[in-house]
Design a protein around this motif. Sequence first.
Motif, PDB file in Angstrom:
ATOM      1  N   LEU A  57     -11.065  -2.727   2.765  1.00  0.00           N
ATOM      2  CA  LEU A  57     -10.783  -1.352   3.171  1.00  0.00           C
ATOM      3  C   LEU A  57     -10.428  -1.282   4.649  1.00  0.00           C
ATOM      4  N   GLN A 116       0.836  -1.191   0.000  1.00  0.00           N
ATOM      5  CA  GLN A 116       0.000   0.000   0.000  1.00  0.00           C
ATOM      6  C   GLN A 116       0.876   1.248   0.000  1.00  0.00           C
ATOM      7  N   HIS A 170      -9.477  -2.188  -7.533  1.00  0.00           N
ATOM      8  CA  HIS A 170      -9.868  -1.507  -6.306  1.00  0.00           C
ATOM      9  C   HIS A 170     -11.124  -2.154  -5.730  1.00  0.00           C
ATOM     10  N   THR A 213     -14.151   8.429  -2.997  1.00  0.00           N
ATOM     11  CA  THR A 213     -14.197   7.627  -4.217  1.00  0.00           C
ATOM     12  C   THR A 213     -13.450   8.311  -5.350  1.00  0.00           C
ATOM     13  N   ASP A 271      -3.456   5.650   0.194  1.00  0.00           N
ATOM     14  CA  ASP A 271      -4.188   5.405  -1.046  1.00  0.00           C
ATOM     15  C   ASP A 271      -5.115   4.217  -0.794  1.00  0.00           C
ATOM     16  N   GLN A 272      -6.287   4.256  -1.387  1.00  0.00           N
ATOM     17  CA  GLN A 272      -7.169   3.097  -1.257  1.00  0.00           C
ATOM     18  C   GLN A 272      -6.528   1.882  -1.925  1.00  0.00           C
ATOM     19  N   ASN A 288      -8.872   8.890   5.099  1.00  0.00           N
ATOM     20  CA  ASN A 288      -9.115   8.034   3.941  1.00  0.00           C
ATOM     21  C   ASN A 288      -9.844   8.816   2.847  1.00  0.00           C
ATOM     22  N   TYR A 302     -13.922  -1.571  -4.262  1.00  0.00           N
ATOM     23  CA  TYR A 302     -14.822  -0.463  -3.944  1.00  0.00           C
ATOM     24  C   TYR A 302     -15.908  -0.879  -2.954  1.00  0.00           C
ATOM     25  N   ALA A 316     -14.730   3.464   4.543  1.00  0.00           N
ATOM     26  CA  ALA A 316     -13.500   2.780   4.944  1.00  0.00           C
ATOM     27  C   ALA A 316     -13.169   3.052   6.405  1.00  0.00           C
ATOM     28  N   GLU A 349     -16.598   7.247   0.118  1.00  0.00           N
ATOM     29  CA  GLU A 349     -15.994   5.928   0.342  1.00  0.00           C
ATOM     30  C   GLU A 349     -14.970   5.982   1.462  1.00  0.00           C
ATOM     31  N   GLY A 350     -14.299   7.131   1.624  1.00  0.00           N
ATOM     32  CA  GLY A 350     -13.358   7.264   2.731  1.00  0.00           C
ATOM     33  C   GLY A 350     -14.036   7.161   4.078  1.00  0.00           C
TER      34      GLY A 350
END
Length: 467
Positions: free
Chosen positions: A180, A99, A172, A126, A160-161, A123, A174, A223, A219-220
């Motif tokens: 995550l 990562q 990824h 998206t 980074d995701q 985080n 998602y 996560a 999305e952060g």
Amino acid sequence: MNVIRRCLAPAVLFAALALAPLRAQDPPTLLPTGSGDPLWWDTFISCVDALERFTGPRLPEWVVRTAPLSYRSRRPLYDREGHPLPDGAGGQATEPCHQSGRYFLPPAWRVGRGAALPLVIYNHATTLAKDQVPSTFQGHEWIFGAAAAAYYGFAVVMPDQPGMGGDAVATHPYLHARSLGHAVVDAIGAARDALATDPYARTHGYAWDGRVFLIGYSEGGFASLAAAKELEARKAEFGGEADFLLAGTACLAAPVDLPGAVRRMVLEPSRPFSHPFFLPYLVIAWHEVYGPVMDPLEVLAPRLLESRTDGNILQWMDGTRGGDAADMRIAQRMGAAPCQVVLRTLLSPAWVARNLEEPGYATSPFRAVLEENDVSGGWAPTRPLFFGQSLDDQEVPPAIAQRALDRFSEAIRAEGRDPDRLLSFKAVAAEGSGVDHVKGTILALPAAFDWIHRGGPPVGRPPTARR
């Protein structure tokens, strides 16, 4: 000229940070919230574009200390039927993965020598383009991490995701909670190592103050909540109750209720959606994890899969372009105006009937997949949670946060504790303000950083939100 640009751009952008008195212990809120003013969104984007173009990672240390991050993480493993592979010790098997990310430390003039800093794992939201991430100094969100470090004196780590940046060869995952969550939890150790070994931090005697906060938008935020759930479940591995390192989590405008509110959004027959790329993004990502349960060739609408001169949905989602570009191509293929695509039309009607609608949903294997990734249910937080967003957010409606707060309240009360001491919500813009999901970032993120700085006090509950 390049030297002038490198010095001038950050100086102009960070001029607002001078509003905080030198080494102030209680600076004012970084950006105003609640007014409904979208805060010159286009100007903001232009400023950050200029920084990324002219400055890159070369911000001077009198503004903020920044460096790339590289760490080892874990990718959860599943069999081809989508079942977790056992590790032989009662858990799920994983494989190592690399990562990347970036971290930011405050300048010495801001915090003084020998400062003890909280760690904030931030985080990012998206992104479809694999290079639009903090490690590359792109994607715009890094500016919030830099500002929080310089303004509040936090040590901010932005991973980074998975499947992005240095892990770009992978797909990824998602909105896949376990993937995550692992990446965020593993970033904590990398953050502590970075703070302990960074030359600037060592020169100025910086140390960790023992607190870890998780924060993220969209999305952060998902996560961050997934990681908080994992940390709570594995509390004994992190020092037990007395020394539990998680101090709080800020979950901002995140689609945390997948089997509930998000499923209902997808089923709506006529509701337009501004950023439709997220739905095929989810299908393709979960196919990589769960196999045939989420085969894009069966799940997605045949029109999207047709290979034409402009390609097809699988090509548009390969990570070489951004979400806006994918949204435009999806709208053109579906014969809809931009921002007017109905999510349900992106899916095969036969698949929807078998897997999303009742009665098929009751026995569908897809139901188990949705419930596995429901990070707002099945656990009772013991550390503060902050939810915040614009009430005019149509892509991730505030009703999702309301639902999560209600479920967490019920779980916390069932354990004999007071949910009002742990749960809070801040409406950063009112209904009718025009502050949508994307623009809400420049209001919600500063509000969350301010919540961290002020110790996570409760700030109320969301009003009854439209669904």
